[in-house]
Design a protein around this motif. Structure first.
Motif, PDB file in Angstrom:
ATOM      1  N   ARG A  67      51.742  78.443  31.963  1.00 39.80           N
ATOM      2  CA  ARG A  67      51.826  78.752  33.392  1.00 39.80           C
ATOM      3  C   ARG A  67      51.206  80.105  33.715  1.00 39.80           C
ATOM      4  O   ARG A  67      50.534  80.268  34.723  1.00 39.80           O
ATOM      5  CB  ARG A  67      53.279  78.716  33.870  1.00 39.80           C
ATOM      6  N   THR A  95      52.832  70.769  30.418  1.00 42.59           N
ATOM      7  CA  THR A  95      53.773  70.373  29.373  1.00 42.59           C
ATOM      8  C   THR A  95      54.993  69.743  30.028  1.00 42.59           C
ATOM      9  O   THR A  95      55.154  69.782  31.251  1.00 42.59           O
ATOM     10  CB  THR A  95      54.210  71.573  28.524  1.00 42.59           C
ATOM     11  N   THR A 112      56.988  72.353  31.877  1.00 43.15           N
ATOM     12  CA  THR A 112      56.289  72.744  33.100  1.00 43.15           C
ATOM     13  C   THR A 112      56.470  71.669  34.175  1.00 43.15           C
ATOM     14  O   THR A 112      56.664  71.977  35.357  1.00 43.15           O
ATOM     15  CB  THR A 112      54.788  72.940  32.833  1.00 43.15           C
ATOM     16  N   THR A 114      52.329  68.155  25.245  1.00 43.30           N
ATOM     17  CA  THR A 114      53.505  68.681  24.540  1.00 43.30           C
ATOM     18  C   THR A 114      53.514  68.249  23.084  1.00 43.30           C
ATOM     19  O   THR A 114      53.777  69.052  22.181  1.00 43.30           O
ATOM     20  CB  THR A 114      54.800  68.223  25.233  1.00 43.30           C
ATOM     21  N   SER A 116      56.275  76.569  28.048  1.00 40.11           N
ATOM     22  CA  SER A 116      56.088  76.494  29.498  1.00 40.11           C
ATOM     23  C   SER A 116      55.499  77.792  30.056  1.00 40.11           C
ATOM     24  O   SER A 116      54.531  77.764  30.817  1.00 40.11           O
ATOM     25  CB  SER A 116      57.422  76.194  30.193  1.00 40.11           C
ATOM     26  N   TYR A 124      49.190  77.681  37.497  1.00 40.66           N
ATOM     27  CA  TYR A 124      50.244  76.721  37.840  1.00 40.66           C
ATOM     28  C   TYR A 124      49.963  76.146  39.220  1.00 40.66           C
ATOM     29  O   TYR A 124      50.152  76.833  40.214  1.00 40.66           O
ATOM     30  CB  TYR A 124      51.603  77.432  37.816  1.00 40.66           C
TER      31      TYR A 124
END
Length: 312
Positions: free
Chosen positions: A253, A267, A270, A90, A249, A258
């Protein structure tokens, strides 16, 4: 001492009476603001308070919340290795796409300000479209597909640059290298439009007066006239850029999977989504949300202090 206390209480009483009198005079204005205030409190203030409360509990939605103190925060920072990866990813995204995307958005807006109207409209559409187009994920997914049918891989093989397809999303070493430019382009959005509008709102007479007062080139014009006039738009763009950078996010994903390989595209949001909506650990997810919220506030304060120096 008692005299000073009495005067202070009297002063506070007068201030309260004046405020009450002004409120009565402006009651119609407050009535107009009431619907917005109710919506803002319901959908912004109360969720933050709820998140702070539930971050100190063990709560799975179905059962009553159990107060556990700081255990969620201790587990988050001391035991959750995936959260450490999420923080690193992030901040990497925020450090690169935040400042670089912010500066890039302003530079592009500044450069296209002098273009003819039709050409400026085309550039604005090109820069803004990824942030509103839901099909952007599909386009990037086709471009960087891991097999030979992906456009980038097909072109590289055709040119003889590579012999086997590059695993853009499966290889953990490649994921962030592809994601960051995509996120940067998709983050131009609203802040970029604010910069374009702000530049068009500066009166030409200010530039003429500046050149009379001794401004000699475009850089001095930018620093002493353009930037001070655009402080509200610069602040708005900074807030939007920080919010976008820390709330990444959907892009990881959708494109990287995911969960992604070795959590390479994980992140903080996420991670929050995983614990909140996949595992229903709402107390733990609330702790993640509070940490993210406080981080964004601190970053916004730093940006505000930096922008206050512009033009000084």
């Amino acid at each position: 001492m008692s005299d000073m206390l009495y005067k202070y209480k009297q002063k506070r009483s007068l201030q309260f009476r004046d405020a009450l009198h002004n409120a009565k005079q402006m009651k119609v204005c407050y009535l107009f603001l009431l619907p917005f205030a109710v919506l803002f409190i319901t959908f912004n203030i109360l969720p933050v308070i709820n998140a702070m409360y539930y971050s100190f509990t063990n709560f799975n939605i179905l059962e009553k919340a159990e107060f556990i103190g700081f255990r969620n925060y201790l587990n988050l920072f001391l035991e959750d290795e995936v959260f450490t990866i999420a923080i690193k990813n992030t901040f990497l995204i925020a450090v690169i796409t935040g400042p670089v995307g912010y500066i890039l958005a302003f530079i592009v807006a500044w450069l296209i300000n002098e273009l003819p109207k039709w050409l400026r409209a085309v550039v604005v559409l090109f820069c803004y479209s990824p942030s509103i187009a839901g099909s952007a994920y599909t386009v990037f997914g086709i471009l960087f597909r891991d097999d030979a049918t992906g456009w980038v891989n097909a072109w590289l093989i055709k040119m003889g640059i590579i012999n086997a397809p590059i695993l853009f999303w499966t290889n953990p070493h490649n994921v962030m290298k592809v994601l960051i430019p995509i996120i940067m382009w998709m983050s131009l959005g609203t802040g970029f439009l604010a910069f374009v509008a702000g530049l068009k709102g500066i009166e030409q007479s200010q530039y003429e007066a500046g050149y009379i007062d001794g401004i000699q080139n475009r850089w001095q014009e930018l620093w002493f006239i353009t930037l001070p006039n655009m402080k509200p738009m610069l602040l708005f763009g900074a807030v939007m850029q920080i919010t976008t950078a820390f709330n990444v996010s959907d892009v990881p994903r959708v494109l990287a999977g995911y969960p992604s390989s070795d959590y390479a595209a994980r992140t903080v949001v996420t991670h929050l989504f995983d614990h909140g909506f996949s595992r229903f650990e709402m107390g733990y997810a609330s702790a993640i949300a509070v940490v993210l919220f406080l981080t964004m506030i601190i970053c916004n304060k730093i940006i505000q202090s930096l922008l206050n120096r512009v033009g000084h």
